[in-house]
Scaffold this motif. Structure first.
Motif, PDB file in Angstrom:
ATOM      1  N   GLN A 199      -4.736  10.242   5.939  1.00 18.66           N
ATOM      2  CA  GLN A 199      -3.491  11.179   5.754  1.00 18.66           C
ATOM      3  C   GLN A 199      -3.681  12.377   4.941  1.00 18.66           C
ATOM      4  OE1 GLN A 199      -0.586   8.849   4.212  1.00 18.66           O
ATOM      5  NE2 GLN A 199       0.034   7.845   6.014  1.00 18.66           N
ATOM      6  N   TYR A 200      -4.875  12.248   4.300  1.00 25.52           N
ATOM      7  CA  TYR A 200      -5.179  13.671   3.425  1.00 25.52           C
ATOM      8  C   TYR A 200      -6.077  14.637   4.144  1.00 25.52           C
ATOM      9  CZ  TYR A 200      -3.146  10.451   0.057  1.00 25.52           C
ATOM     10  OH  TYR A 200      -2.244   9.562  -0.558  1.00 25.52           O
ATOM     11  N   ILE A 232      -6.794   4.203   7.358  1.00 29.39           N
ATOM     12  CA  ILE A 232      -5.435   4.789   7.853  1.00 29.39           C
ATOM     13  C   ILE A 232      -5.159   5.768   6.563  1.00 29.39           C
ATOM     14  CG2 ILE A 232      -3.176   4.298   8.576  1.00 29.39           C
ATOM     15  CD1 ILE A 232      -4.044   1.768   9.731  1.00 29.39           C
ATOM     16  N   GLU A 233      -5.079   5.070   5.496  1.00 30.83           N
ATOM     17  CA  GLU A 233      -4.555   5.544   4.271  1.00 30.83           C
ATOM     18  C   GLU A 233      -5.261   7.069   4.131  1.00 30.83           C
ATOM     19  OE1 GLU A 233      -3.059   3.951   0.240  1.00 30.83           O
ATOM     20  OE2 GLU A 233      -5.281   4.014   0.486  1.00 30.83           O
ATOM     21  N   ASP A 241       0.600   4.562   0.698  1.00 30.63           N
ATOM     22  CA  ASP A 241       0.558   5.748   1.609  1.00 30.63           C
ATOM     23  C   ASP A 241       0.803   5.173   2.979  1.00 30.63           C
ATOM     24  OD1 ASP A 241       0.529   7.878  -0.068  1.00 30.63           O
ATOM     25  OD2 ASP A 241      -1.634   7.348  -0.369  1.00 30.63           O
ATOM     26  N   VAL A 242       0.828   3.992   3.194  1.00 27.76           N
ATOM     27  CA  VAL A 242       1.081   3.573   4.736  1.00 27.76           C
ATOM     28  C   VAL A 242       2.055   2.666   4.861  1.00 27.76           C
ATOM     29  CG1 VAL A 242      -1.402   3.490   4.977  1.00 27.76           C
ATOM     30  CG2 VAL A 242      -0.366   1.452   4.079  1.00 27.76           C
ATOM     31  N   TRP A 244       0.976  -1.191  -0.030  1.00 31.61           N
ATOM     32  CA  TRP A 244       0.023   0.135   0.156  1.00 31.61           C
ATOM     33  C   TRP A 244       0.736   0.979   0.069  1.00 31.61           C
ATOM     34  CZ3 TRP A 244      -5.617   0.529   0.732  1.00 31.61           C
ATOM     35  CH2 TRP A 244      -6.161  -1.041   0.597  1.00 31.61           C
ATOM     36  N   ARG A 291      -9.391  -1.211   7.518  1.00 31.25           N
ATOM     37  CA  ARG A 291      -8.676  -0.641   8.469  1.00 31.25           C
ATOM     38  C   ARG A 291      -7.365   0.154   7.901  1.00 31.25           C
ATOM     39  NH1 ARG A 291      -4.280  -1.119  12.223  1.00 31.25           N
ATOM     40  NH2 ARG A 291      -3.458  -2.621  10.654  1.00 31.25           N
ATOM     41  N   ILE A 292      -6.824  -0.495   6.861  1.00 34.17           N
ATOM     42  CA  ILE A 292      -5.619  -0.048   6.184  1.00 34.17           C
ATOM     43  C   ILE A 292      -6.037   1.158   5.444  1.00 34.17           C
ATOM     44  CG2 ILE A 292      -5.530  -1.622   4.282  1.00 34.17           C
ATOM     45  CD1 ILE A 292      -2.511  -1.705   4.734  1.00 34.17           C
ATOM     46  N   ARG A 293      -7.359   0.986   4.618  1.00 29.21           N
ATOM     47  CA  ARG A 293      -7.756   1.860   3.787  1.00 29.21           C
ATOM     48  C   ARG A 293      -8.095   3.272   4.506  1.00 29.21           C
ATOM     49  NH1 ARG A 293      -9.033   4.839   0.196  1.00 29.21           N
ATOM     50  NH2 ARG A 293     -10.165   4.626  -1.640  1.00 29.21           N
ATOM     51  N   LEU A 311      -8.621  -4.845   5.537  1.00 28.47           N
ATOM     52  CA  LEU A 311      -8.535  -3.829   4.509  1.00 28.47           C
ATOM     53  C   LEU A 311      -9.127  -2.712   4.901  1.00 28.47           C
ATOM     54  CD1 LEU A 311      -9.446  -6.408   1.418  1.00 28.47           C
ATOM     55  CD2 LEU A 311      -7.688  -4.694   1.463  1.00 28.47           C
ATOM     56  N   LEU A 346      -1.790  -6.687   6.871  1.00 28.67           N
ATOM     57  CA  LEU A 346      -2.967  -6.857   5.909  1.00 28.67           C
ATOM     58  C   LEU A 346      -2.660  -8.306   5.505  1.00 28.67           C
ATOM     59  CD1 LEU A 346      -5.542  -5.924   4.612  1.00 28.67           C
ATOM     60  CD2 LEU A 346      -4.181  -5.101   2.954  1.00 28.67           C
TER      61      LEU A 346
END
Lengths: 327, 278
Positions: B21-22, B17-18, A112-113, A110, B13-15, B11, A121
């Motif tokens: 950031q914006y 977090i991503e 951005d992380v 991914w 969760r990671i999305r 998924l 993941l």
């Protein structure tokens, strides 16, 4: 039984073509002309567990298509393919949990992380128990030496660092087979060496079968026991790298410099001799005459200053082979 | 199933977090939405005040209800932007779909979670800011263009449930569009068309109750009402509780329908998928 076996696999793609002439673009909006391209034309081969096989061929030869068929994301028109007893595209979910893929030109991390989040993941996607995941991750991170990168967002990694992480990501779930599609593309010399070392290790220690497509002949030379050459969708060569060398560049050459210019003399065992001023180039067939005999003879007959046995330039050899096979 | 769910949550969760950031993007998005809501609210005020309207309400919708509806519209629109998840779109066009297919997951649910996560992010952050601005207007006395209170606590409860359903509906719908888009090399035009049609029919531009009487039955039944009109009507109380419950059921039915067809199309497409690029 072989771990991977492909039997007369064929796959055709339709490619749209621009029509000829000045109005080609406009007519193209109304009428489409398609051309069929045989990406794979009855390909068959077998690979055993623990083998490290190089898969080479010019651009567009069908390398990636084969890898896609083997990883279950493309369905061929005809032919049989069995990998660990399964047909990849029919039993995709079970199949892919046993394989790992690294595509040099694509990323599975991914963007951005931090890298670690991607690894977490993957743990959930492959349903790896937490303790086993941790153990495996530590092991991979140590050998790959990427411990300091884990908290960095992927977008801030260099290409070499990212590729190391990609490979770790592909191996986290302990796959039995790893497909590597141009893993060293764009890497600097140091990263390439590190990556090769790592792959070799993983293959030796865990017996992971690896299939490597690449354009970098050093990769092949450093890693692969066996090479397969594909061109125009057909398998043209399947065997040891040495065999390929013998077949396509049977002659080796010795380069020597003499003290003063000497006229050409015959050397026993030499196939061809070029002399330019003080520089001698002697071609010989290593199967018929061992190199040391030629060197001894040259040392006897010529006032030598310097002598070297030239390594075969494998890139040139492959280029010659592609030319010869009209690829 | 358990595995899919676990992976889906991860998924998600990671999305999330991503997306967090914006911050600047969220802020600017919220600003645009707030201004949009203000303009619409003002138009609605003019519409009600100076239109040939003596009853004070149109089709059972009065001015303050209408204004709240508009604020809710700006909140819900977050669930829809973009109609098709940008990341997934890139994967389809660039051929990265290949890597996704190398995962031991059902691609539909895999992408469903991703798409859902992408939506919920925008919804919570940007939507939260919009609603905060709308409520602030009411608090500071500009209540004729501000976001009002729910009709009743029961209505509010039903509203929350229907927002969740709307969220599922919107994801199911996006996945339906995504499934259609897989393996098809059109440009983005048709996708925008589908998205805009959805927004219009959901009441995103004009509350559905203000549309001509003859269209009301159709508007209530069509799928896009599930996405904004149902939650909004429940919040402002412009529907009886009994009809509200029926609308909730209709939402569930539409979710099921879109999941069913989305999956079917996806399955069909994956059989013949062409992974672009070498």
């Amino acid at each position: 039984m072989a771990q991977i076996s492909l039997n007369e696999i064929s796959k055709t793609f339709k490619v749209e073509e621009r029509l000829e002439g000045k109005l080609g673009i406009i007519r193209g909006a109304l009428v489409r002309k398609t051309k069929e391209i045989k990406a794979l034309d009855s390909i068959s081969f077998e690979i055993n567990e623990g083998e490290l096989v190089g898969y080479i061929g010019p651009n567009g030869a069908g390398k990636s298509t084969t890898v896609k068929v083997m990883s279950g994301i493309l369905t061929p028109e005809s032919g049989r393919c069995e990998i660990m007893g399964r047909t990849p595209w029919k039993d995709r979910l079970n199949h892919v949990s046993q394989i790992g893929v690294v595509f040099g030109q694509r990323s599975q991390l991914w963007w951005d992380v931090p890298v670690n989040d991607s690894f977490d993941l993957l743990k959930d996607i492959y349903d790896i128990p937490a303790n086993r995941h941790k153990e495996r991750l530590n092991q991979l991170v140590d050998t790959m030496n990427i411990g300091t990168l884990l908290k960095t967002p992927v977008r801030q990694l260099s290409l070499g660092q990212r590729m190391c992480c990609e490979v770790v990501a592909a191996l986290l779930h302990n796959p039995k087979i790893l497909f590597l599609d141009e893993p060293t593309i764009g890497l600097d010399a140091v990263s390439k060496l590190a990556l090769r070392e790592f792959l070799k290790n993983e293959n030796k220690q865990n017996g992971v079968t690896m299939i490597l497509t690449t354009h970098d002949m050093d990769d092949i030379e450093a890693l692969c026991d066996r090479v397969m050459v594909i061109g125009h969708g057909k398998l043209l060569f399947n065997g040891k790298l040495d065999g390929l060398k013998r077949q396509f560049s049977p002659l080796r050459c010795i380069h020597a410099i003499t003290e003063n210019p000497i006229g050409e003399t015959s050397i026993f065992g030499a196939v061809k001799i070029d002399v330019i001023d003080r520089e001698w180039t002697v071609w010989f067939d290593p199967v018929k005459t061992p190199a040391h005999k030629i060197v001894a003879e040259m040392a006897e007959k010529l006032p030598l200053v310097d002598i070297t046995i030239v390594e075969r330039d494998i890139d040139e050899m492959i280029a010659a082979m592609y030319r010869e096979m009209d690829l | 199933m358990r595995r899919t769910l676990k992976a889906g949550l991860s998924l998600f969760r990671i999305r999330a977090i991503e997306g967090l950031q914006y911050r600047l993007a969220a802020l600017s998005g919220a600003t645009v939405s707030t201004f949009w809501a203000l303009i619409e609210a003002v138009i609605l005020v003019v519409f009600f005040k100076y239109g040939n309207n003596t009853a004070g309400s149109i089709n059972g919708l009065n001015l303050s209800q209408g204004v709240s509806y508009i604020w809710l519209g700006e909140l819900m629109v977050m669930l829809q932007i973009p109609g098709i998840d940008g990341d997934l779109m890139v994967k389809i066009t660039s051929g990265d779909i290949g890597i996704e297919l190398c995962r031991p997951l059902d691609l539909y649910w895999h992408w469903f979670s991703r798409s859902a996560a992408g939506k919920v992010n925008a919804f919570i952050i940007r939507g939260g800011m919009v609603i905060a601005c709308g409520s602030a207007l009411t608090l500071f006395g500009a209540d004729h263009i501000g976001f009002g209170l729910p009709h009743s606590p029961v209505n509010f409860g039903l509203f929350l449930i229907s927002v969740f359903s709307a969220f599922l509906f919107s994801t199911a719908y996006s996945m339906f569009v995504t499934a259609i888009r897989v393996g098809v090399a059109w440009g983005d035009g048709p996708m925008y068309l589908i998205t805009v049609a959805g927004t219009v029919l959901s009441g995103g531009y004009l509350p559905l109750q203000l549309w001509p009487d003859s269209m009301q039955t159709f508007l209530r039944i069509q799928p896009f009402a599930s996405y904004l009109d149902t939650p909004a009507r429940l919040y402002i109380g412009s529907v009886t509780l009994k009809n509200g419950l029926l609308m909730l059921l209709l939402q569930v039915a539409w979710i099921a329908a879109f999941v069913f067809f989305g999956r079917m199309i996806m399955k069909h497409k994956l059989k013949a998928v062409v992974v672009q690029g070498g």
